[in-house]
Design an enzyme around this catalytic site. Structure first.
Site, PDB file in Angstrom:
ATOM      1  N   TYR A 105     -10.488  -0.500  11.240  1.00  0.00           N
ATOM      2  CA  TYR A 105     -11.758  -0.105  10.628  1.00  0.00           C
ATOM      3  C   TYR A 105     -12.190  -1.014   9.485  1.00  0.00           C
ATOM      4  CZ  TYR A 105      -8.185   2.469   7.953  1.00  0.00           C
ATOM      5  OH  TYR A 105      -7.059   2.820   7.260  1.00  0.00           O
ATOM      6  N   LYS A 106     -11.415  -2.058   9.198  1.00  0.00           N
ATOM      7  CA  LYS A 106     -11.798  -3.007   8.152  1.00  0.00           C
ATOM      8  C   LYS A 106     -12.539  -4.182   8.800  1.00  0.00           C
ATOM      9  CE  LYS A 106      -7.746  -1.687   5.382  1.00  0.00           C
ATOM     10  NZ  LYS A 106      -8.396  -0.694   4.520  1.00  0.00           N
ATOM     11  N   ASP A 152       2.447  -5.787   8.209  1.00  0.00           N
ATOM     12  CA  ASP A 152       1.242  -4.961   8.141  1.00  0.00           C
ATOM     13  C   ASP A 152       0.049  -5.911   8.000  1.00  0.00           C
ATOM     14  OD1 ASP A 152      -0.977  -3.470   7.240  1.00  0.00           O
ATOM     15  OD2 ASP A 152       0.286  -1.979   6.275  1.00  0.00           O
ATOM     16  N   ARG A 185     -12.931  -4.892  -6.525  1.00  0.00           N
ATOM     17  CA  ARG A 185     -12.615  -5.610  -5.283  1.00  0.00           C
ATOM     18  C   ARG A 185     -13.899  -5.933  -4.538  1.00  0.00           C
ATOM     19  NH1 ARG A 185      -8.377  -3.239  -1.233  1.00  0.00           N
ATOM     20  NH2 ARG A 185     -10.185  -1.907  -0.860  1.00  0.00           N
ATOM     21  N   PHE A 240       0.862  -1.176   0.000  1.00  0.00           N
ATOM     22  CA  PHE A 240       0.000   0.000   0.000  1.00  0.00           C
ATOM     23  C   PHE A 240       0.904   1.234   0.000  1.00  0.00           C
ATOM     24  CE2 PHE A 240      -2.717   3.220   2.022  1.00  0.00           C
ATOM     25  CZ  PHE A 240      -3.863   3.083   1.252  1.00  0.00           C
TER      26      PHE A 240
END
Length: 396
Positions: free
Chosen positions: A220-221, A195, A371, A126
């Site tokens: 938050y995922k 990560d 996605r 990312f």
């Protein structure tokens, strides 16, 4: 009703996690974007109202002690710990993922020692992780070496100080081999930093089991902590007394209220703290984590359902979508798949816009990737079948 729709009904009826769905605030939209932002757990609004109206509104400053505000970063870290395979006392919650990547990576370089002058970073990471790694390399006088995860074993050597890797590729959903790569990093005498943003809460991680040194992740995922909810930092217990954070704040001082000019780090994971924690979002996260309470809601059960959902989705896509219209870039092998499916589609941006208009929410990644994230706590097999069916109608 199609055969696949009928099969979806049977699978949902047999799903041991189906009852967890009622712990979330949902509507009739098929929500397959939990790999970007998890759905709202039903218990969060009431908890936040109590924090605002009573703890802040009535108790005010007393809540740092009486409402447990001061100890929240470690307390909530201990709630996350079982979801990533860690014993208590090794995770502290606070700051953003980016800030924690910086702490972990610079801390890793310091642990490795001055004679190691190279940082290896996942070239497919990312973007922010790459930006932080480049800055950390400049600040510590190291050389940055970007390689793909598959190239990592061959890139390691006596110069390697630290290696920063993603457990799951955010674009493709590819799951990288954390145990083998961590072992390779250690064999080279370097420090492994992982990560976990796209794996925590979706699949087993095994931080303690596999000897991971440092790890970071967002909440938050798949942990459903809410937009901008605080991230976390894991520091393996055996390294905690040597972990030298590049951001020594008063919250991580051995005597935070002593207000001494000289810094002395606290013992344990607490030294990963920096400044005053964001209490409103942190306590919302704490409430969100309660969806994991109860018999049968385990990371193992979640992983099994995740794989079943993504397998079923791929079957539905193959059956419904015209041949050649989309192509999966997510590995078929379970050992190499996270909890999302990425489909390459030439007009992906427009396709996702039309999917969302028809009540199927995924997301688009430039230039041509659709996605679809599968959060087993609230996504069912009928959702998956409907998503594939609507996708087929949109791309025809």
């Amino acid at each position: 009703m199609s055969e696949l729709a009928a099969e979806a009904e049977k699978l949902d009826a047999a799903d041991e996690l189906a009852g967890v769905r009622k712990r979330f605030v949902l509507d009739d939209v098929v929500y397959l974007d939990g790999n970007s932002l998890g759905a709202l757990p039903a218990g969060v609004p009431g908890r936040v109202e109590d924090v605002v109206r009573r703890q802040w509104g009535e108790l005010r400053i007393r809540s740092w002690d009486e409402s447990g505000w001061w100890t929240a970063p470690e307390r909530i870290g201990d709630r996350i710990a079982p979801l990533v395979g860690a014993a208590a006392g090794q995770i502290v919650v606070g700051d953003s993922t980016s800030v924690n990547v910086f702490k972990a990576l610079v801390g890793a370089v310091r642990l490795a020692g001055e004679d190691r002058d190279e940082i290896v970073v996942d070239a497919t990471t990312f973007p922010t992780d790459g930006y932080i790694a480049e800055s950390a390399a400049r600040m510590t006088g190291r050389t940055l070496r970007p390689v793909t995860p598959a190239e990592v074993p061959g890139a390691l050597g006596e110069r390697t100080a630290a290696v920063l890797l993603n457990h799951v590729d955010y674009r493709t959903g590819r799951l990288h081999d954390l145990p083998a790569l961590t072992a390779a990093v250690h064999a080279a005498g370097a420090v492994a930093v992982w990560d976990l943003c796209h794996s925590a809460g979706a699949l087993p991680v095994g931080l303690d089991e596999h000897g991971v040194d440092l790890a970071v992740g967002c909440t938050y995922k798949y942990l459903n902590g809410g937009p901008g909810s605080p991230a976390y930092l894991y520091v393996r217990r055996s390294l905690q007394d040597r972990f030298d954070s590049p951001l020594p704040g008063w919250n991580s001082h051995a005597e935070p209220f002593g207000m001494r000019p000289a810094y002395e780090p606290a013992a344990g994971a607490v030294r990963g703290r920096v400044g005053t924690p964001d209490i409103l979002s942190m306590l919302a996260l704490e409430a969100a984590l309660e969806v994991w309470d109860g018999e049968g809601v385990s990371i193992g059960a979640v992983r099994a359902k995740s794989l079943a959902l993504s397998d079923f989705f791929l079957r539905c896509v193959e059956s419904y979508v015209p041949a050649g219209r989309v192509e999966s870039v997510t590995p078929a092998a379970h050992a190499e798949r996270g909890s999302q499916v990425a489909l390459r589609c030439p007009d992906a941006g427009d396709v996702m816009k039309r999917l969302i208009e028809r009540g199927v929410v995924g997301d688009f990644r430039h230039p041509d990737v659709l996605r679809f994230g599968f959060t087993p706590l609230y996504v069912g097999f009928a959702d998956v079948e409907r998503a594939a069916r609507v996708l087929a109608e949109v791309v025809r």
